[in-house]
Design a protein around this motif. Structure first.
Motif, PDB file in Angstrom:
ATOM      1  N   ASN A  26      24.749  35.175  42.220  1.00  0.00           N
ATOM      2  CA  ASN A  26      25.230  34.144  43.145  1.00  0.00           C
ATOM      3  C   ASN A  26      24.449  32.839  43.062  1.00  0.00           C
ATOM      4  OD1 ASN A  26      27.011  36.075  43.962  1.00  0.00           O
ATOM      5  ND2 ASN A  26      25.912  36.593  45.821  1.00  0.00           N
ATOM      6  N   THR A  27      23.517  32.728  42.132  1.00  0.00           N
ATOM      7  CA  THR A  27      22.691  31.529  42.037  1.00  0.00           C
ATOM      8  C   THR A  27      23.244  30.578  40.983  1.00  0.00           C
ATOM      9  OG1 THR A  27      20.730  32.759  42.722  1.00  0.00           O
ATOM     10  CG2 THR A  27      20.355  30.658  41.611  1.00  0.00           C
ATOM     11  N   GLU A  28      23.500  29.341  41.408  1.00  0.00           N
ATOM     12  CA  GLU A  28      23.895  28.260  40.495  1.00  0.00           C
ATOM     13  C   GLU A  28      22.612  27.714  39.886  1.00  0.00           C
ATOM     14  OE1 GLU A  28      27.458  25.716  39.584  1.00  0.00           O
ATOM     15  OE2 GLU A  28      27.255  27.541  40.754  1.00  0.00           O
ATOM     16  N   VAL A  29      22.588  27.522  38.580  1.00  0.00           N
ATOM     17  CA  VAL A  29      21.410  26.981  37.908  1.00  0.00           C
ATOM     18  C   VAL A  29      21.824  25.714  37.175  1.00  0.00           C
ATOM     19  CG1 VAL A  29      19.587  27.396  36.214  1.00  0.00           C
ATOM     20  CG2 VAL A  29      20.386  29.277  37.643  1.00  0.00           C
ATOM     21  N   VAL A  30      21.051  24.654  37.405  1.00  0.00           N
ATOM     22  CA  VAL A  30      21.317  23.364  36.776  1.00  0.00           C
ATOM     23  C   VAL A  30      20.120  23.004  35.911  1.00  0.00           C
ATOM     24  CG1 VAL A  30      21.814  20.927  37.173  1.00  0.00           C
ATOM     25  CG2 VAL A  30      22.691  22.655  38.774  1.00  0.00           C
ATOM     26  N   LEU A  31      20.377  22.721  34.636  1.00  0.00           N
ATOM     27  CA  LEU A  31      19.341  22.292  33.701  1.00  0.00           C
ATOM     28  C   LEU A  31      19.616  20.849  33.332  1.00  0.00           C
ATOM     29  CD1 LEU A  31      20.038  25.419  33.115  1.00  0.00           C
ATOM     30  CD2 LEU A  31      18.700  25.086  31.073  1.00  0.00           C
ATOM     31  N   THR A  32      18.585  19.997  33.423  1.00  0.00           N
ATOM     32  CA  THR A  32      18.775  18.611  33.028  1.00  0.00           C
ATOM     33  C   THR A  32      17.839  18.266  31.881  1.00  0.00           C
ATOM     34  OG1 THR A  32      17.102  17.511  34.404  1.00  0.00           O
ATOM     35  CG2 THR A  32      19.206  18.054  35.470  1.00  0.00           C
ATOM     36  N   GLY A  33      18.099  17.116  31.309  1.00  0.00           N
ATOM     37  CA  GLY A  33      17.223  16.574  30.280  1.00  0.00           C
ATOM     38  C   GLY A  33      17.930  16.386  28.953  1.00  0.00           C
ATOM     39  N   ARG A  34      17.468  15.403  28.238  1.00  0.00           N
ATOM     40  CA  ARG A  34      17.977  15.157  26.888  1.00  0.00           C
ATOM     41  C   ARG A  34      17.730  16.378  26.015  1.00  0.00           C
ATOM     42  NH1 ARG A  34      17.258   9.094  25.389  1.00  0.00           N
ATOM     43  NH2 ARG A  34      17.140   8.187  27.463  1.00  0.00           N
ATOM     44  N   TYR A  35      18.408  16.410  24.906  1.00  0.00           N
ATOM     45  CA  TYR A  35      18.141  17.374  23.833  1.00  0.00           C
ATOM     46  C   TYR A  35      18.477  18.821  24.171  1.00  0.00           C
ATOM     47  CZ  TYR A  35      15.059  13.360  22.910  1.00  0.00           C
ATOM     48  OH  TYR A  35      14.548  12.105  22.774  1.00  0.00           O
ATOM     49  N   ALA A  36      19.452  19.078  25.024  1.00  0.00           N
ATOM     50  CA  ALA A  36      19.848  20.475  25.267  1.00  0.00           C
ATOM     51  C   ALA A  36      20.238  21.102  23.934  1.00  0.00           C
ATOM     52  CB  ALA A  36      21.017  20.532  26.241  1.00  0.00           C
ATOM     53  N   THR A  37      19.773  22.313  23.694  1.00  0.00           N
ATOM     54  CA  THR A  37      20.095  22.981  22.430  1.00  0.00           C
ATOM     55  C   THR A  37      21.529  23.520  22.471  1.00  0.00           C
ATOM     56  OG1 THR A  37      19.381  25.198  23.099  1.00  0.00           O
ATOM     57  CG2 THR A  37      17.672  23.710  22.188  1.00  0.00           C
ATOM     58  N   GLN A  38      22.072  23.754  21.309  1.00  0.00           N
ATOM     59  CA  GLN A  38      23.442  24.271  21.233  1.00  0.00           C
ATOM     60  C   GLN A  38      23.551  25.638  21.897  1.00  0.00           C
ATOM     61  OE1 GLN A  38      26.122  22.407  20.013  1.00  0.00           O
ATOM     62  NE2 GLN A  38      27.155  24.014  21.166  1.00  0.00           N
ATOM     63  N   LYS A  39      22.548  26.493  21.704  1.00  0.00           N
ATOM     64  CA  LYS A  39      22.598  27.826  22.322  1.00  0.00           C
ATOM     65  C   LYS A  39      22.604  27.742  23.841  1.00  0.00           C
ATOM     66  CE  LYS A  39      20.557  30.597  18.626  1.00  0.00           C
ATOM     67  NZ  LYS A  39      19.417  31.416  18.221  1.00  0.00           N
TER      68      LYS A  39
END
Length: 172
Positions: free
Chosen positions: A129-142
Motif C-alpha cells: 500500500n506504499t507509494e514510492v516516488v524516486l526523483t533525480g536525473r539519470y534514472a536507470t532503464q531498469k
C-alpha cells in the motif's frame, strides 16, 4: 485514509522541477490526510521546503552532506548514502507510510554512492500500500522499467544560462 495500492513513480530528466513535483505531491497527500516520509539523498544544505515540512510536521530526513560531490565520491559520501538507504528501506517496507519520497535517489546511483541493485531490492521490499516516488536525473532503464509511472522533465529553456543563480523559494 490509506491507499488501496501503492505504485512506483519516477521523476527524472535534465529539466527543473523533479523535486518540486515531488513536494507538490507531498502537499496534496498531506491535504488528503496521508502519512508521508520525505527522504533526500545527496542534498545536505538548507532548502525552503524544510521549513514547511517542519511546520506541517511532515516527516523529513536529509541524508546528504553539505558539500557538493565533485569527482569521485569520498567514503563519507558513500557512508551517508548507505545510512539514508537503510532508513529508506525501513520506511518503504514498514507499511506505516502511504507515500515515501526518495528525492535524488537516481543521482545517488549515478554517482556510485549506492548500487542500482540496492534500489531494485528496496523497491521489491515495498509494502503493497506504499507509494514510492524516486526523483533525480539519470534514472536507470531498469529502475524506469520497474516503475508504474515515469515522467521525464526536459529542459527547453532555463534562466541559469543567462547567469541567474538559485533563488530562495524557487530553487532552494
Amino acid at each position: 485514509m490509506e491507499l488501496e495500492k501503492g505504485y512506483i513513480q519516477v521523476y527524472t530528466g535534465n529539466g527543473k522541477g523533479k523535486t518540486t513535483a515531488a513536494i507538490g505531491l507531498c502537499m496534496r497527500a498531506f491535504g488528503a490526510g496521508l502519512k508521508i516520509s520525505f527522504i533526500q539523498f545527496v542534498k545536505g544544505r538548507y532548502t525552503s521546503e524544510m521549513k514547511a515540512f517542519e511546520e506541517l510536521k511532515i516527516e523529513f530526513f536529509q541524508g546528504g552532506l553539505p558539500e557538493f560531490i565533485i569527482g569521485k565520491p569520498e567514503k563519507k559520501d558513500i557512508d551517508a548514502a548507505l545510512k539514508t538507504l537503510n532508513l529508506a528501506r525501513e520506511k518503504v517496507s514498514s507499511g506505516k507510510y502511504d507515500i515515501v519520497i526518495l528525492d535524488e535517489l537516481n543521482v545517488a546511483v549515478y554517482l556510485g554512492l549506492i548500487s542500482e541493485k540496492d534500489v531494485i531490492d528496496l523497491l521489491n521490499s515495498k509494502s503493497q500500500n506504499t507509494e514510492v516516488v524516486l526523483t533525480g536525473r539519470y534514472a536507470t532503464q531498469k529502475i524506469m522499467d520497474m516503475a508504474d509511472l515515469v515522467t521525464e522533465m526536459h529542459e527547453v529553456k532555463h534562466y541559469y544560462t543567462k547567469g541567474v543563480g538559485q533563488r530562495t523559494g524557487i530553487e532552494v
